[in-house]
Design a protein around this motif. Structure first.
Motif, PDB file in Angstrom:
ATOM      1  N   GLU A 119       0.856  -1.097  -0.087  1.00  0.00           N
ATOM      2  CA  GLU A 119       0.033  -0.114   0.073  1.00  0.00           C
ATOM      3  C   GLU A 119       0.834   1.271   0.122  1.00  0.00           C
ATOM      4  OE1 GLU A 119      -2.416  -0.425   3.522  1.00  0.00           O
ATOM      5  OE2 GLU A 119      -3.736  -2.105   2.391  1.00  0.00           O
ATOM      6  N   GLY A 120       2.104   1.185  -0.395  1.00  0.00           N
ATOM      7  CA  GLY A 120       3.018   2.326  -0.336  1.00  0.00           C
ATOM      8  C   GLY A 120       3.269   3.004   0.948  1.00  0.00           C
ATOM      9  N   LYS A 121       2.837   2.317   1.981  1.00  0.00           N
ATOM     10  CA  LYS A 121       2.952   2.753   3.270  1.00  0.00           C
ATOM     11  C   LYS A 121       4.507   2.873   4.071  1.00  0.00           C
ATOM     12  CE  LYS A 121      -1.874   2.136   4.279  1.00  0.00           C
ATOM     13  NZ  LYS A 121      -2.908   1.744   5.340  1.00  0.00           N
ATOM     14  N   TYR A 122       4.991   1.678   3.598  1.00  0.00           N
ATOM     15  CA  TYR A 122       6.435   1.572   4.209  1.00  0.00           C
ATOM     16  C   TYR A 122       7.342   0.724   3.365  1.00  0.00           C
ATOM     17  CZ  TYR A 122       3.695  -2.912   5.112  1.00  0.00           C
ATOM     18  OH  TYR A 122       2.765  -3.948   4.828  1.00  0.00           O
ATOM     19  N   PRO A 123       8.572   0.948   3.521  1.00  0.00           N
ATOM     20  CA  PRO A 123       9.598   0.362   2.693  1.00  0.00           C
ATOM     21  C   PRO A 123       9.774  -0.920   2.965  1.00  0.00           C
ATOM     22  CG  PRO A 123      10.854   1.704   4.223  1.00  0.00           C
ATOM     23  CD  PRO A 123       9.110   2.016   4.356  1.00  0.00           C
ATOM     24  N   VAL A 124       9.966  -1.958   1.990  1.00  0.00           N
ATOM     25  CA  VAL A 124      10.462  -3.620   2.213  1.00  0.00           C
ATOM     26  C   VAL A 124      11.430  -3.716   1.525  1.00  0.00           C
ATOM     27  CG1 VAL A 124       8.124  -4.233   3.041  1.00  0.00           C
ATOM     28  CG2 VAL A 124       8.919  -3.977   0.406  1.00  0.00           C
ATOM     29  N   TRP A 125      12.480  -4.445   2.066  1.00  0.00           N
ATOM     30  CA  TRP A 125      13.506  -5.126   1.255  1.00  0.00           C
ATOM     31  C   TRP A 125      13.065  -6.196   0.346  1.00  0.00           C
ATOM     32  CZ3 TRP A 125      17.630  -2.719   1.907  1.00  0.00           C
ATOM     33  CH2 TRP A 125      18.259  -2.444   3.041  1.00  0.00           C
ATOM     34  N   ILE A 126      13.713  -6.089  -1.001  1.00  0.00           N
ATOM     35  CA  ILE A 126      13.486  -6.931  -2.149  1.00  0.00           C
ATOM     36  C   ILE A 126      14.685  -7.573  -2.257  1.00  0.00           C
ATOM     37  CG2 ILE A 126      11.440  -5.776  -2.944  1.00  0.00           C
ATOM     38  CD1 ILE A 126      13.356  -4.388  -5.184  1.00  0.00           C
ATOM     39  N   GLY A 127      14.851  -8.670  -3.224  1.00  0.00           N
ATOM     40  CA  GLY A 127      15.857  -9.612  -3.500  1.00  0.00           C
ATOM     41  C   GLY A 127      16.953  -8.847  -4.434  1.00  0.00           C
ATOM     42  N   LEU A 128      17.195  -7.526  -4.334  1.00  0.00           N
ATOM     43  CA  LEU A 128      18.159  -6.946  -5.142  1.00  0.00           C
ATOM     44  C   LEU A 128      19.214  -6.230  -4.395  1.00  0.00           C
ATOM     45  CD1 LEU A 128      18.325  -5.811  -8.185  1.00  0.00           C
ATOM     46  CD2 LEU A 128      17.065  -3.785  -7.330  1.00  0.00           C
ATOM     47  N   HIS A 129      20.531  -6.547  -4.956  1.00  0.00           N
ATOM     48  CA  HIS A 129      21.742  -5.756  -4.246  1.00  0.00           C
ATOM     49  C   HIS A 129      22.489  -5.368  -5.462  1.00  0.00           C
ATOM     50  CE1 HIS A 129      24.123  -9.625  -4.646  1.00  0.00           C
ATOM     51  NE2 HIS A 129      23.082  -9.927  -4.757  1.00  0.00           N
ATOM     52  N   LEU A 130      23.600  -4.317  -5.009  1.00  0.00           N
ATOM     53  CA  LEU A 130      24.551  -3.744  -5.736  1.00  0.00           C
ATOM     54  C   LEU A 130      25.798  -4.614  -5.757  1.00  0.00           C
ATOM     55  CD1 LEU A 130      25.269  -1.582  -7.989  1.00  0.00           C
ATOM     56  CD2 LEU A 130      25.928  -0.301  -5.959  1.00  0.00           C
ATOM     57  N   THR A 131      26.192  -5.270  -6.594  1.00  0.00           N
ATOM     58  CA  THR A 131      27.439  -6.234  -6.630  1.00  0.00           C
ATOM     59  C   THR A 131      28.812  -5.253  -6.667  1.00  0.00           C
ATOM     60  OG1 THR A 131      27.599  -6.693  -8.818  1.00  0.00           O
ATOM     61  CG2 THR A 131      26.631  -8.299  -7.681  1.00  0.00           C
ATOM     62  N   THR A 132      29.458  -5.492  -5.579  1.00  0.00           N
ATOM     63  CA  THR A 132      30.592  -4.465  -5.530  1.00  0.00           C
ATOM     64  C   THR A 132      32.004  -4.577  -6.711  1.00  0.00           C
ATOM     65  OG1 THR A 132      31.715  -5.945  -3.806  1.00  0.00           O
ATOM     66  CG2 THR A 132      30.433  -3.803  -3.203  1.00  0.00           C
ATOM     67  N   SER A 133      31.985  -5.915  -7.000  1.00  0.00           N
ATOM     68  CA  SER A 133      32.855  -6.229  -8.317  1.00  0.00           C
ATOM     69  C   SER A 133      32.655  -5.947  -9.425  1.00  0.00           C
ATOM     70  CB  SER A 133      33.109  -7.780  -8.240  1.00  0.00           C
ATOM     71  OG  SER A 133      31.952  -8.509  -8.581  1.00  0.00           O
ATOM     72  N   LYS A 134      31.581  -5.723  -9.744  1.00  0.00           N
ATOM     73  CA  LYS A 134      31.065  -5.140 -11.212  1.00  0.00           C
ATOM     74  C   LYS A 134      30.205  -3.794 -11.106  1.00  0.00           C
ATOM     75  CE  LYS A 134      31.621  -9.798 -13.253  1.00  0.00           C
ATOM     76  NZ  LYS A 134      31.096 -10.789 -14.018  1.00  0.00           N
ATOM     77  N   GLY A 135      29.525  -3.764  -9.774  1.00  0.00           N
ATOM     78  CA  GLY A 135      28.748  -2.577  -9.604  1.00  0.00           C
ATOM     79  C   GLY A 135      27.621  -2.730 -10.585  1.00  0.00           C
ATOM     80  N   ASN A 136      27.179  -3.946 -10.704  1.00  0.00           N
ATOM     81  CA  ASN A 136      25.784  -4.296 -11.184  1.00  0.00           C
ATOM     82  C   ASN A 136      24.655  -4.471 -10.174  1.00  0.00           C
ATOM     83  OD1 ASN A 136      26.704  -4.164 -13.880  1.00  0.00           O
ATOM     84  ND2 ASN A 136      27.393  -6.070 -13.662  1.00  0.00           N
ATOM     85  N   TRP A 137      23.411  -4.133 -10.349  1.00  0.00           N
ATOM     86  CA  TRP A 137      22.302  -4.405  -9.455  1.00  0.00           C
ATOM     87  C   TRP A 137      21.765  -5.917  -9.979  1.00  0.00           C
ATOM     88  CZ3 TRP A 137      20.692  -2.102  -5.311  1.00  0.00           C
ATOM     89  CH2 TRP A 137      20.994  -0.670  -5.204  1.00  0.00           C
ATOM     90  N   THR A 138      21.987  -6.694  -9.023  1.00  0.00           N
ATOM     91  CA  THR A 138      21.596  -7.984  -9.396  1.00  0.00           C
ATOM     92  C   THR A 138      20.560  -8.797  -8.232  1.00  0.00           C
ATOM     93  OG1 THR A 138      23.934  -8.274 -10.008  1.00  0.00           O
ATOM     94  CG2 THR A 138      22.787 -10.147  -9.249  1.00  0.00           C
ATOM     95  N   TRP A 139      19.573  -9.423  -8.811  1.00  0.00           N
ATOM     96  CA  TRP A 139      18.746 -10.253  -8.057  1.00  0.00           C
ATOM     97  C   TRP A 139      19.456 -11.177  -7.522  1.00  0.00           C
ATOM     98  CZ3 TRP A 139      14.386  -7.625  -7.455  1.00  0.00           C
ATOM     99  CH2 TRP A 139      13.692  -6.645  -8.272  1.00  0.00           C
ATOM    100  N   VAL A 140      18.562 -11.927  -6.393  1.00  0.00           N
ATOM    101  CA  VAL A 140      18.778 -12.997  -5.657  1.00  0.00           C
ATOM    102  C   VAL A 140      19.181 -14.017  -6.410  1.00  0.00           C
ATOM    103  CG1 VAL A 140      18.538 -12.234  -3.638  1.00  0.00           C
ATOM    104  CG2 VAL A 140      16.838 -13.233  -4.655  1.00  0.00           C
ATOM    105  N   ASP A 141      18.426 -14.177  -7.316  1.00  0.00           N
ATOM    106  CA  ASP A 141      18.478 -15.419  -8.555  1.00  0.00           C
ATOM    107  C   ASP A 141      19.565 -15.490  -9.376  1.00  0.00           C
ATOM    108  OD1 ASP A 141      17.744 -13.659 -10.160  1.00  0.00           O
ATOM    109  OD2 ASP A 141      15.667 -14.574 -10.779  1.00  0.00           O
ATOM    110  N   GLY A 142      20.470 -14.120  -9.330  1.00  0.00           N
ATOM    111  CA  GLY A 142      21.620 -14.315 -10.258  1.00  0.00           C
ATOM    112  C   GLY A 142      21.517 -13.343 -11.548  1.00  0.00           C
ATOM    113  N   SER A 143      20.051 -12.973 -11.760  1.00  0.00           N
ATOM    114  CA  SER A 143      19.932 -12.208 -12.970  1.00  0.00           C
ATOM    115  C   SER A 143      19.932 -10.603 -12.688  1.00  0.00           C
ATOM    116  CB  SER A 143      18.572 -12.491 -13.441  1.00  0.00           C
ATOM    117  OG  SER A 143      17.645 -11.887 -12.333  1.00  0.00           O
ATOM    118  N   LEU A 144      20.503  -9.856 -13.807  1.00  0.00           N
ATOM    119  CA  LEU A 144      20.703  -8.549 -13.513  1.00  0.00           C
ATOM    120  C   LEU A 144      19.360  -7.933 -13.545  1.00  0.00           C
ATOM    121  CD1 LEU A 144      23.855  -8.083 -15.989  1.00  0.00           C
ATOM    122  CD2 LEU A 144      23.809  -8.181 -13.308  1.00  0.00           C
ATOM    123  N   LEU A 145      19.204  -6.598 -12.963  1.00  0.00           N
ATOM    124  CA  LEU A 145      18.144  -5.711 -13.247  1.00  0.00           C
ATOM    125  C   LEU A 145      17.991  -5.163 -14.451  1.00  0.00           C
ATOM    126  CD1 LEU A 145      15.955  -4.076 -11.801  1.00  0.00           C
ATOM    127  CD2 LEU A 145      17.594  -2.368 -11.191  1.00  0.00           C
TER     128      LEU A 145
END
Length: 189
Positions: A119-145
């Motif tokens: 409901e847009g009321k609060y932030p929630v973590w999703i399975g996305l992180h910035l890999t430091t080695s390549k600087g890519n946003w990567t999903w926890v399943d290994g795919s790129l954003l």
């Protein structure tokens, strides 16, 4: 039962040689049309009893789908929204302990569903992180954003993780604490 979701407590006994403790009942949610032609098995009995409702148009491919209790069924996936807040790594570990993974947003339909449950009321973590080695946003399943149409800003620390916030994806410091969303495949019976 048209359009209804039915809850059932099943006491499925495990192999006693594998565990000395009794197993808790499995809580399931059933939804969708199923064949009445099958007989003689627990699955066909459940289909006849619990899956006579017409297909929900947003439920994905035909069939009865089930999720654990307190999980939300949408399409062919089950979603669980936490009530507490943890860091991104703690949230990822919690999803893993639930035999699931953090949310991976794959299409617009999933994004619309997430909007409705948060409901847009609060932030929630999703399975996305910035890999430091390549600087890519990567999903926890290994795919790129796929950043087409996504403007994603992140803190300058390099330690950034994805948050669904104000109905969009944003980067936050991974050590922050937010609620989180887990997802898993629904079981087709």
């Amino acid at each position: 039962m048209a359009g209804e979701i039915v809850y059932a407590d099943l006491n499925i006994r495990g192999d006693s040689s594998l565990t000395s403790r009794p197993q808790p009942p499995h809580h399931l949610i059933f939804q969708g049309p199923c064949s009445k032609a099958e007989t003689g098995t627990l699955a066909s009995h459940l289909r006849r009893r619990l899956c006579d409702s017409p297909q929900n148009s947003s439920a994905g491919p035909p069939g009865c789908r089930l999720c654990p209790l307190n999980w939300l069924l949408h399409g062919d996936k089950c979603y669980w929204l936490s009530k507490e807040s943890k860091t991104w790594n703690e949230s990822r570990e919690d999803c893993s302990a639930k035999s699931s993974r953090m949310l991976v947003i794959q299409d617009q339909r999933a994004m619309e569903f997430i909007k409705t449950i948060t409901e847009g009321k609060y932030p929630v973590w999703i399975g996305l992180h910035l890999t430091t080695s390549k600087g890519n946003w990567t999903w926890v399943d290994g795919s790129l954003l796929n950043q087409t149409g996504v403007s994603l800003s992140a803190p300058d620390t390099g330690n950034s993780c994805g948050v669904w916030k104000e109905n969009q994806i944003r980067g936050e410091i991974c050590s922050g604490t937010f609620k989180w969303i887990c997802q898993r495949e629904a079981v087709l019976i």
